[in-house]
Write a protein that holds these residues in place. Sequence first.
Motif, PDB file in Angstrom:
ATOM      1  N   THR A  42      -4.206  19.768  11.256  1.00  0.00           N
ATOM      2  CA  THR A  42      -4.380  18.628  10.361  1.00  0.00           C
ATOM      3  C   THR A  42      -5.289  19.038   9.213  1.00  0.00           C
ATOM      4  N   GLU A  43      -5.132  18.371   8.090  1.00  0.00           N
ATOM      5  CA  GLU A  43      -6.009  18.606   6.956  1.00  0.00           C
ATOM      6  C   GLU A  43      -6.351  17.277   6.294  1.00  0.00           C
ATOM      7  N   ALA A  44      -7.475  17.269   5.612  1.00  0.00           N
ATOM      8  CA  ALA A  44      -7.922  16.054   4.929  1.00  0.00           C
ATOM      9  C   ALA A  44      -7.069  15.819   3.691  1.00  0.00           C
ATOM     10  N   PHE A  45      -6.651  14.561   3.507  1.00  0.00           N
ATOM     11  CA  PHE A  45      -5.821  14.193   2.358  1.00  0.00           C
ATOM     12  C   PHE A  45      -6.472  13.004   1.650  1.00  0.00           C
ATOM     13  N   PRO A  46      -7.120  13.248   0.502  1.00  0.00           N
ATOM     14  CA  PRO A  46      -7.780  12.151  -0.217  1.00  0.00           C
ATOM     15  C   PRO A  46      -6.780  11.081  -0.644  1.00  0.00           C
ATOM     16  N   VAL A  47      -7.150   9.824  -0.430  1.00  0.00           N
ATOM     17  CA  VAL A  47      -6.307   8.697  -0.813  1.00  0.00           C
ATOM     18  C   VAL A  47      -6.733   8.226  -2.197  1.00  0.00           C
ATOM     19  N   SER A  75     -13.359   7.032  -1.689  1.00  0.00           N
ATOM     20  CA  SER A  75     -14.074   7.324  -0.438  1.00  0.00           C
ATOM     21  C   SER A  75     -13.141   7.441   0.764  1.00  0.00           C
ATOM     22  N   ARG A  76     -11.857   7.175   0.560  1.00  0.00           N
ATOM     23  CA  ARG A  76     -10.927   7.206   1.688  1.00  0.00           C
ATOM     24  C   ARG A  76     -10.254   8.573   1.799  1.00  0.00           C
ATOM     25  N   THR A  77     -10.200   9.107   3.014  1.00  0.00           N
ATOM     26  CA  THR A  77      -9.561  10.397   3.272  1.00  0.00           C
ATOM     27  C   THR A  77      -8.713  10.271   4.533  1.00  0.00           C
ATOM     28  N   ALA A  78      -7.413  10.455   4.378  1.00  0.00           N
ATOM     29  CA  ALA A  78      -6.492  10.331   5.505  1.00  0.00           C
ATOM     30  C   ALA A  78      -6.322  11.684   6.197  1.00  0.00           C
ATOM     31  N   ALA A  79      -5.808  11.651   7.418  1.00  0.00           N
ATOM     32  CA  ALA A  79      -5.490  12.870   8.167  1.00  0.00           C
ATOM     33  C   ALA A  79      -4.004  13.169   7.999  1.00  0.00           C
ATOM     34  N   LEU A  80      -3.685  14.397   7.631  1.00  0.00           N
ATOM     35  CA  LEU A  80      -2.299  14.790   7.372  1.00  0.00           C
ATOM     36  C   LEU A  80      -1.905  15.921   8.311  1.00  0.00           C
ATOM     37  N   HIS A  81      -0.793  15.733   9.022  1.00  0.00           N
ATOM     38  CA  HIS A  81      -0.278  16.779   9.916  1.00  0.00           C
ATOM     39  C   HIS A  81       0.323  17.903   9.083  1.00  0.00           C
ATOM     40  N   LYS A  99      -8.567  -1.086   5.154  1.00  0.00           N
ATOM     41  CA  LYS A  99      -8.506   0.318   4.750  1.00  0.00           C
ATOM     42  C   LYS A  99      -8.908   1.228   5.908  1.00  0.00           C
ATOM     43  N   ALA A 100      -9.925   0.841   6.655  1.00  0.00           N
ATOM     44  CA  ALA A 100     -10.350   1.633   7.813  1.00  0.00           C
ATOM     45  C   ALA A 100      -9.232   1.709   8.847  1.00  0.00           C
ATOM     46  N   LEU A 101      -8.494   0.619   9.015  1.00  0.00           N
ATOM     47  CA  LEU A 101      -7.386   0.622   9.971  1.00  0.00           C
ATOM     48  C   LEU A 101      -6.321   1.638   9.564  1.00  0.00           C
ATOM     49  N   TYR A 102      -6.009   1.678   8.272  1.00  0.00           N
ATOM     50  CA  TYR A 102      -4.996   2.619   7.810  1.00  0.00           C
ATOM     51  C   TYR A 102      -5.458   4.066   7.973  1.00  0.00           C
ATOM     52  N   ILE A 103      -6.742   4.329   7.707  1.00  0.00           N
ATOM     53  CA  ILE A 103      -7.257   5.687   7.868  1.00  0.00           C
ATOM     54  C   ILE A 103      -7.177   6.112   9.335  1.00  0.00           C
ATOM     55  N   ALA A 104      -7.572   5.226  10.254  1.00  0.00           N
ATOM     56  CA  ALA A 104      -7.486   5.538  11.685  1.00  0.00           C
ATOM     57  C   ALA A 104      -6.037   5.731  12.114  1.00  0.00           C
ATOM     58  N   MET A 105      -5.148   4.967  11.506  1.00  0.00           N
ATOM     59  CA  MET A 105      -3.730   5.089  11.853  1.00  0.00           C
ATOM     60  C   MET A 105      -3.187   6.464  11.472  1.00  0.00           C
ATOM     61  N   THR A 106      -3.619   7.022  10.327  1.00  0.00           N
ATOM     62  CA  THR A 106      -3.148   8.353   9.938  1.00  0.00           C
ATOM     63  C   THR A 106      -3.611   9.411  10.938  1.00  0.00           C
ATOM     64  N   GLY A 107      -4.827   9.240  11.476  1.00  0.00           N
ATOM     65  CA  GLY A 107      -5.305  10.176  12.488  1.00  0.00           C
ATOM     66  C   GLY A 107      -4.488  10.097  13.760  1.00  0.00           C
ATOM     67  N   ALA A 108      -4.166   8.859  14.177  1.00  0.00           N
ATOM     68  CA  ALA A 108      -3.346   8.691  15.381  1.00  0.00           C
ATOM     69  C   ALA A 108      -1.946   9.276  15.178  1.00  0.00           C
ATOM     70  N   ARG A 109      -1.388   9.070  13.999  1.00  0.00           N
ATOM     71  CA  ARG A 109      -0.055   9.616  13.716  1.00  0.00           C
ATOM     72  C   ARG A 109      -0.074  11.143  13.729  1.00  0.00           C
ATOM     73  N   ALA A 110      -1.108  11.756  13.127  1.00  0.00           N
ATOM     74  CA  ALA A 110      -1.210  13.213  13.117  1.00  0.00           C
ATOM     75  C   ALA A 110      -1.357  13.760  14.539  1.00  0.00           C
ATOM     76  N   SER A 111      -2.102  13.041  15.393  1.00  0.00           N
ATOM     77  CA  SER A 111      -2.259  13.481  16.786  1.00  0.00           C
ATOM     78  C   SER A 111      -0.935  13.426  17.526  1.00  0.00           C
ATOM     79  N   LEU A 112      -0.150  12.388  17.280  1.00  0.00           N
ATOM     80  CA  LEU A 112       1.162  12.279  17.924  1.00  0.00           C
ATOM     81  C   LEU A 112       2.095  13.397  17.474  1.00  0.00           C
ATOM     82  N   GLN A 113       2.056  13.713  16.174  1.00  0.00           N
ATOM     83  CA  GLN A 113       2.911  14.783  15.670  1.00  0.00           C
ATOM     84  C   GLN A 113       2.502  16.133  16.257  1.00  0.00           C
ATOM     85  N   ALA A 114       1.199  16.365  16.357  1.00  0.00           N
ATOM     86  CA  ALA A 114       0.722  17.609  16.973  1.00  0.00           C
ATOM     87  C   ALA A 114       1.108  17.660  18.452  1.00  0.00           C
TER      88      ALA A 114
END
Length: 249
Positions: free
Chosen positions: A41-46, A53-59, A3-18
Amino acid sequence: MDKALYIAMTGARASLQAQGTVSHNLANADTAGFKAALANTEAFPVHGPGHASRTAALHVDQGFDARAGAQRVTGNPLDVSLHPDRWLAVQAADGSQAYTRAGNLALTPNGQLVTAGGRPLLDPQGNPIALPPHQALEIGHDGTLSIVPLGQGADTLAEVGRLHVVQATPDRLVRGLDGLMRSADPAQPPPPAAGAVLSTGMLEESNVDAAGALVQMIQLQRQFEMQVKVIQRGDDNAQAANTLLRLGG
């Protein structure tokens, strides 16, 4: 750990899009009338089973920077600078009406008036503007088009058309993938602008802050590298945990 890997992946994806948004702005730093795209970016609760407790990063696309660009005097009669909240109506590739502040106009060999990107300018009736042969062209501050016909004197200046200029605040427009603006509510197109709507012989430059965009690119690159390291560390921890489980078994 997955789950932590997926959350970090959303942050990396949002950074690439930005990063892509900032790169697009830099590529248009010299494009007349260009408005810098905004991204955040904004917080997106999973949602799902278990503790929330999981919150992804959304571009998030936040539209465009509506500030006017610097004015540059060119002396070219085909260059126009739109007044605040005024937009030139053009014909998009699909035939629909769109809007731009790019005032570096041009004439095709057959007399059609187009933008630098080749999009036909429209008249108030929504038709592409084509000018008859002439030896001089004058664009009035109200958008009127006047010419001196070939072989005639300056006293024969005659009005032959008008640019369709609309009035719209930035919140009423959205940018399409082709870079042109369109009404946020297709059922309510912007109304025509009255009075003086433009200045001739000058251009509004892009409002992109090139130095600021370069700094932003560096910041986004560092964010992306940090997020990738989190993913790598998470994967290393997961492999170490699996090894311990095998040994314990």
